[in-house]
Design a protein around this motif. Structure first.
Motif, PDB file in Angstrom:
ATOM      1  N   PHE A 124       0.827  -1.208   0.000  1.00 30.59           N
ATOM      2  CA  PHE A 124       0.000   0.000   0.000  1.00 30.59           C
ATOM      3  C   PHE A 124       0.868   1.267   0.000  1.00 30.59           C
ATOM      4  O   PHE A 124       0.451   2.312  -0.490  1.00 30.59           O
ATOM      5  CB  PHE A 124      -0.977  -0.021   1.176  1.00 30.59           C
TER       6      PHE A 124
ATOM      7  N   VAL B  51      -8.369   4.664   3.247  1.00 32.06           N
ATOM      8  CA  VAL B  51      -8.996   3.907   2.151  1.00 32.06           C
ATOM      9  C   VAL B  51      -9.265   4.835   0.954  1.00 32.06           C
ATOM     10  O   VAL B  51     -10.364   4.901   0.421  1.00 32.06           O
ATOM     11  CB  VAL B  51     -10.283   3.162   2.587  1.00 32.06           C
TER      12      VAL B  51
ATOM     13  N   ARG C 140      -2.965 -12.564  -7.563  1.00 32.10           N
ATOM     14  CA  ARG C 140      -1.673 -12.051  -8.026  1.00 32.10           C
ATOM     15  C   ARG C 140      -0.743 -13.170  -8.488  1.00 32.10           C
ATOM     16  O   ARG C 140       0.212 -12.927  -9.210  1.00 32.10           O
ATOM     17  CB  ARG C 140      -1.042 -11.226  -6.899  1.00 32.10           C
ATOM     18  N   GLY C 141      -1.034 -14.402  -8.063  1.00 32.17           N
ATOM     19  CA  GLY C 141      -0.225 -15.532  -8.510  1.00 32.17           C
ATOM     20  C   GLY C 141      -0.212 -15.700 -10.018  1.00 32.17           C
ATOM     21  O   GLY C 141       0.650 -16.385 -10.555  1.00 32.17           O
TER      22      GLY C 141
ATOM     23  N   GLN D 159     -14.340  -7.794  -8.755  1.00 30.42           N
ATOM     24  CA  GLN D 159     -13.557  -7.939  -7.521  1.00 30.42           C
ATOM     25  C   GLN D 159     -14.358  -8.548  -6.373  1.00 30.42           C
ATOM     26  O   GLN D 159     -15.420  -8.070  -5.999  1.00 30.42           O
ATOM     27  CB  GLN D 159     -13.018  -6.581  -7.086  1.00 30.42           C
TER      28      GLN D 159
ATOM     29  N   SER E 186      -3.961 -15.598  -2.069  1.00 30.87           N
ATOM     30  CA  SER E 186      -3.388 -15.991  -0.779  1.00 30.87           C
ATOM     31  C   SER E 186      -4.460 -16.210   0.292  1.00 30.87           C
ATOM     32  O   SER E 186      -4.264 -16.980   1.225  1.00 30.87           O
ATOM     33  CB  SER E 186      -2.379 -14.941  -0.305  1.00 30.87           C
TER      34      SER E 186
ATOM     35  N   ASP F 108       1.953 -22.072  -2.171  1.00 33.80           N
ATOM     36  CA  ASP F 108       2.364 -21.942  -0.773  1.00 33.80           C
ATOM     37  C   ASP F 108       1.407 -22.752   0.111  1.00 33.80           C
ATOM     38  O   ASP F 108       0.253 -22.371   0.312  1.00 33.80           O
ATOM     39  CB  ASP F 108       2.332 -20.454  -0.386  1.00 33.80           C
TER      40      ASP F 108
ATOM     41  N   ASP G  86       1.511 -25.889  -9.193  1.00 32.18           N
ATOM     42  CA  ASP G  86       1.585 -24.581  -9.847  1.00 32.18           C
ATOM     43  C   ASP G  86       0.374 -24.381 -10.755  1.00 32.18           C
ATOM     44  O   ASP G  86       0.002 -25.271 -11.513  1.00 32.18           O
ATOM     45  CB  ASP G  86       2.876 -24.519 -10.672  1.00 32.18           C
TER      46      ASP G  86
HETATM   47  C1  LIG Z   1      -9.439  -1.599   3.114  1.00 30.31           C
HETATM   48  C2  LIG Z   1      -8.996  -2.748   2.258  1.00 30.31           C
HETATM   49  C3  LIG Z   1      -9.910  -3.389   1.460  1.00 30.31           C
HETATM   50  C4  LIG Z   1      -9.515  -4.476   0.672  1.00 30.31           C
HETATM   51  N1  LIG Z   1     -10.448  -5.087  -0.091  1.00 30.31           N
HETATM   52  C5  LIG Z   1     -10.109  -6.183  -0.799  1.00 30.31           C
HETATM   53  C6  LIG Z   1     -11.087  -6.879  -1.581  1.00 30.31           C
HETATM   54  O1  LIG Z   1     -12.252  -6.486  -1.680  1.00 30.31           O
HETATM   55  N2  LIG Z   1     -10.696  -7.978  -2.252  1.00 30.31           N
HETATM   56  C7  LIG Z   1      -9.406  -8.448  -2.228  1.00 30.31           C
HETATM   57  O2  LIG Z   1      -9.118  -9.482  -2.853  1.00 30.31           O
HETATM   58  N3  LIG Z   1      -8.459  -7.788  -1.522  1.00 30.31           N
HETATM   59  C8  LIG Z   1      -8.775  -6.669  -0.821  1.00 30.31           C
HETATM   60  N4  LIG Z   1      -7.799  -6.009  -0.137  1.00 30.31           N
HETATM   61  C9  LIG Z   1      -6.387  -6.397  -0.354  1.00 30.31           C
HETATM   62  C10 LIG Z   1      -5.915  -7.553   0.491  1.00 30.31           C
HETATM   63  O3  LIG Z   1      -5.374  -7.035   1.687  1.00 30.31           O
HETATM   64  C11 LIG Z   1      -4.789  -8.343  -0.232  1.00 30.31           C
HETATM   65  O4  LIG Z   1      -3.745  -7.448  -0.570  1.00 30.31           O
HETATM   66  C12 LIG Z   1      -5.241  -9.047  -1.497  1.00 30.31           C
HETATM   67  O5  LIG Z   1      -6.417  -9.789  -1.258  1.00 30.31           O
HETATM   68  C13 LIG Z   1      -4.160 -10.000  -1.982  1.00 30.31           C
HETATM   69  O6  LIG Z   1      -4.510 -10.501  -3.243  1.00 30.31           O
HETATM   70  P1  LIG Z   1      -3.906 -11.870  -3.770  1.00 30.31           P
HETATM   71  O7  LIG Z   1      -4.272 -12.992  -2.879  1.00 30.31           O
HETATM   72  O8  LIG Z   1      -4.282 -11.983  -5.207  1.00 30.31           O
HETATM   73  O9  LIG Z   1      -2.328 -11.595  -3.778  1.00 30.31           O
HETATM   74  P2  LIG Z   1      -1.187 -12.158  -2.842  1.00 30.31           P
HETATM   75  O10 LIG Z   1      -1.518 -11.991  -1.420  1.00 30.31           O
HETATM   76  O11 LIG Z   1       0.072 -11.575  -3.344  1.00 30.31           O
HETATM   77  O12 LIG Z   1      -1.206 -13.728  -3.134  1.00 30.31           O
HETATM   78  C14 LIG Z   1      -0.763 -14.325  -4.320  1.00 30.31           C
HETATM   79  C15 LIG Z   1      -0.710 -15.827  -4.040  1.00 30.31           C
HETATM   80  O13 LIG Z   1      -0.411 -16.527  -5.238  1.00 30.31           O
HETATM   81  C16 LIG Z   1       0.384 -17.655  -4.927  1.00 30.31           C
HETATM   82  N5  LIG Z   1       1.075 -18.024  -6.166  1.00 30.31           N
HETATM   83  C17 LIG Z   1       2.101 -17.363  -6.760  1.00 30.31           C
HETATM   84  N6  LIG Z   1       2.433 -17.980  -7.905  1.00 30.31           N
HETATM   85  C18 LIG Z   1       1.603 -19.052  -8.044  1.00 30.31           C
HETATM   86  C19 LIG Z   1       1.462 -20.061  -9.037  1.00 30.31           C
HETATM   87  N7  LIG Z   1       2.222 -20.100 -10.128  1.00 30.31           N
HETATM   88  N8  LIG Z   1       0.518 -21.008  -8.844  1.00 30.31           N
HETATM   89  C20 LIG Z   1      -0.286 -20.987  -7.747  1.00 30.31           C
HETATM   90  N9  LIG Z   1      -0.184 -20.054  -6.782  1.00 30.31           N
HETATM   91  C21 LIG Z   1       0.745 -19.083  -6.936  1.00 30.31           C
HETATM   92  C22 LIG Z   1       1.287 -17.189  -3.813  1.00 30.31           C
HETATM   93  O14 LIG Z   1       1.713 -18.280  -3.024  1.00 30.31           O
HETATM   94  C23 LIG Z   1       0.376 -16.239  -3.034  1.00 30.31           C
HETATM   95  O15 LIG Z   1      -0.246 -16.882  -1.944  1.00 30.31           O
HETATM   96  C24 LIG Z   1      -8.162  -4.918   0.662  1.00 30.31           C
HETATM   97  C25 LIG Z   1      -7.246  -4.270   1.464  1.00 30.31           C
HETATM   98  C26 LIG Z   1      -7.642  -3.193   2.256  1.00 30.31           C
HETATM   99  C27 LIG Z   1      -6.626  -2.536   3.089  1.00 30.31           C
END
Ligand SMILES: Cc1cc2nc3c(=O)[nH]c(=O)nc-3n(C[C@H](O)[C@H](O)[C@H](O)COP(=O)(O)OP(=O)(O)OC[C@H]3O[C@@H](n4cnc5c(N)ncnc54)[C@H](O)[C@@H]3O)c2cc1C
Ligand SMILES: Nc1ncnc2c1ncn2[C@@H]1O[C@H](COP(=O)(O)O)[C@@H](O)[C@H]1O
Lengths: 256, 320
Positions: free
Chosen positions: A38, A143, B211-212, B250, B269, B290, B306
């Protein structure tokens, strides 16, 4: 217009987090640290403000593992100055103490806007933007997904629950907790960061000896008790895919 | 000081948010253990006070500056209430108001604050709070032994039923005019969201990407799977922030809440903000390299294969 962006390093939560012997902190020795995601957004928004209204952008970090990378990265992206507050010690630093140190430094800086990440993965005693705003006696908004500075005020977009976005006007100076910048954070190549390392100096300033206790006792950290955990599907990609297709079929969800 | 527990009521679109009942229910347990009252602060919506029957008293305030949620106005009114009433504990949620206000109450009222609380119980004269940290990978146990504290609680941590009671609470109107003088923040409008292309809350099956996935180009891999399943593509916040997916796709706290029959999570994640929007899906299958990713705590089935190896194998089997 002067925009200050406090940035912070947090343990990469994709890594395994081991605990220290006393169980009150993560074992930092072999951890990988990354910039709080962030804070990256806050920096991007600050750079957008700079581009649209000619603001000066100053990034500030406490002396924490790999913080140089974050500070030089910010300079390479277009920040005008980078400051490192040194002498803050090691291990987890409560937000109360972090905000007290930054507030003391800010008092001598002069600024119009402070933009920082809305939260960080290791927040336990509050979020920096809110703690700083309250400590400085300034209006603060969290936010936030866009900031447009206009003279002595800023127009701010704040997200409420369920994706409702409202627009607010706030008198400057103010502190903003950025959720997302108006555009994805810009990418900067390693060679540009190296260039910044060679030319741009990070200013080192001794951190104020601020107090800032949490007021609570952290008994311990622990891994969540797995009251429910996924049944893990074993085998290679083909075998796992086979099982998943069976599960979907059993639910009657295969089309056609 | 007192043994009272004060809850900030959150309301949206003229209705109280579910989390307010969750907090009121837990406040009741704590107040009973300590021998205090449950108090609710309800700002700019006095008409809803009658629904807060689990409270002993509801403090209401009406003022033009409270007509919409204004963080500075809320902060000032709440500070004036806690200074006057000295509750033992103040409960907010971790929604926008909680992020704006909980740490500000800590500074302005000189009370410890705990963020991202998921558990809260009385421990003798004090309280023990359990909070999520590091994206839900760890929990922190925090002792609140003093005479005041603030907790920001994640929605869904406590049952809402315990906070619903059919009886009229006592209502006490507060005159907030004096503290609302000279506000530096004003609400100027609502930004209307662009209409989404698909309504992911209506789908039986969702392929949800995090994000993965790594890059926008690789999103194609997941799209192919979604097509094979006849499902829309959904995703975590970082994908919509990057502009890789429209905002309407989303899932989570700041997106939409979905309850499909099947939620296939790829490279997500399982951060608390994401889980808030999908934990009630009927069947959750998660793919994440993970093994300790928190998504596996809400998923029914999981794999650490993966996603780039798994998805083509799935497509192969699903496409005739
Ligand atoms: C006020 C506020 C509101 C929010 N609202 C939301 C919301 O509405 N929705 C939301 O989603 N987030 C929200 N967030 C963000 C939240 O905190 C996280 O940052 C977000 O959910 C992380 O997204 P992610 O899991 O895609 O990414 P990451 O946490 O980066 O996870 C990526 C995952 O992918 C895995 N990975 C990587 N490569 C591979 C591969 N090749 N194969 C399989 N797995 C793999 C990794 O092990 C990791 O666990 C909010 C945050 C705040 C502060
Ligand atoms: N007490 C409150 N706490 C937090 N947010 C609020 C509160 N009241 C209103 N809001 C927010 O303000 C927006 C408009 O609310 P309303 O005026 O009730 O329609 C909603 O999206 C809510 O999230």
């Amino acid at each position: 217009m002067k925009v200050i962006v406090p940035v912070k390093q947090v343990p990469d939560v994709v890594e395994d987090l081991e605990l220290t012997a006393d169980g009150t902190d993560v074992d930092r020795e072999f951890l990988k640290f990354v910039v709080n995601e962030f804070d990256e957004q806050a920096l991007e928004e600050a750079l957008c403000i700079k581009e649209s209204s000619g603001a000066a952008v100053v990034v500030v970090g406490l002396d924490e593992p790999d913080v140089d990378q974050a500070l030089y990265g910010a300079l390479a992206k277009g920040a005008d100055r980078a400051v490192k507050l040194v002498g803050t010690g090691e291990g987890w630093l409560p937000g109360h103490r972090r905000s007290a140190i930054l507030a003391a430094w800010l008092a001598g800086e002069g600024y119009d806007l402070v933009l920082t990440g809305v939260q960080a993965a290791d927040d336990l005693d509050g979020q920096l933007a809110t703690l700083l705003g309250a400590r400085l006696g300034l209006p603060h908004i969290s936010v936030v997904v866009r900031v447009d500075a206009e003279g002595s005020a800023a127009r701010v977009r704040q997200e409420l629950a369920g994706g409702t976005v409202v627009e607010e006007a706030v008198a400057l100076p103010a502190v903003i907790g950025v959720q997302a910048a108006r555009q994805a954070p810009r990418y900067v190549s390693i060679s540009r960061i190296r260039q910044a390392q060679q030319s741009g100096a990070v200013e080192e300033v001794p951190a104020a000896t601020a107090d800032g206790a949490t007021g609570f006792r952290l008994r311990r950290l622990l891994a969540p008790e797995r009251t429910s955990h996924a049944e893990m599907l074993r085998g290679g990609p083909g075998e796992v895919a086979e099982r998943i297709v069976e599960l979907i079929r059993a639910k009657g969800l295969i089309p056609g | 000081m007192s043994n009272d527990v004060l809850v900030l009521a959150e309301h949206q679109g003229g209705a109280l948010c579910t989390v307010t009942f969750e907090l009121a229910g837990r406040a009741r347990e704590l107040a009973d253990a300590w021998g205090g009252q449950v108090q609710v602060a309800l700002l700019g919506a006095s008409n809803l006070a009658g629904q807060l029957g689990s409270a002993d008293v509801v403090f209401t305030a009406e003022h033009p500056a409270l007509a919409d949620y204004n963080p500075e106005a809320y902060e000032r009114v709440l500070l004036s209430i806690v200074h006057a009433r000295t509750p033992r504990l103040v409960l907010l949620s971790t929604a926008t108001a909680g992020l704006d206000l909980s740490a500000a109450l800590s500074v302005g009222w000189d009370a410890p604050v705990v963020s991202s609380v998921v558990g809260l119980s009385a421990e003798g004269e004090g309280a023990l709070a359990t909070a999520q940290i590091y994206g839900g990978k760890l929990l922190a146990e925090v002792e609140l032994a003093g005479s005041r504290a603030v907790c920001a609680v994640i929605a869904g941590s406590f049952p809402a039923a315990a906070g619903r009671r059919d009886r009229p609470p006592a209502v006490e109107a507060i005159d907030a005019a004096a503290v609302l003088d000279g506000l530096r923040t004003s609400v100027t409008g609502v930004v209307t969201a662009e209409a989404g292309d698909v309504d992911i809350t209506a789908a039986d099956v969702l392929v949800s990407v995090g994000r993965g996935i790594g890059s926008r180009d690789d999103l194609e891999v997941a799209e192919e799977l979604a097509d094979a399943l006849g499902a829309p593509l959904a995703g975590s916040r970082p994908l919509t922030d990057q502009g890789w997916l429209p905002k309407s796709r989303q899932v989570g706290k700041s997106g939409v809440t979905v309850k499909p029959k099947l939620y296939l999570a790829l490279g997500i994640s399982g951060a608390p903000e994401h889980v808030e929007g999908m934990r009630d899906a009927e069947l959750v299958i998660a793919c994440n390299t993970d093994a300790k990713a928190p998504i596996f705590d809400v998923a029914h089935y999981g794999t650490t294969v993966d996603l780039f190896d798994l998805v083509p194998e799935l497509v192969k089997r699903l496409k005739p």
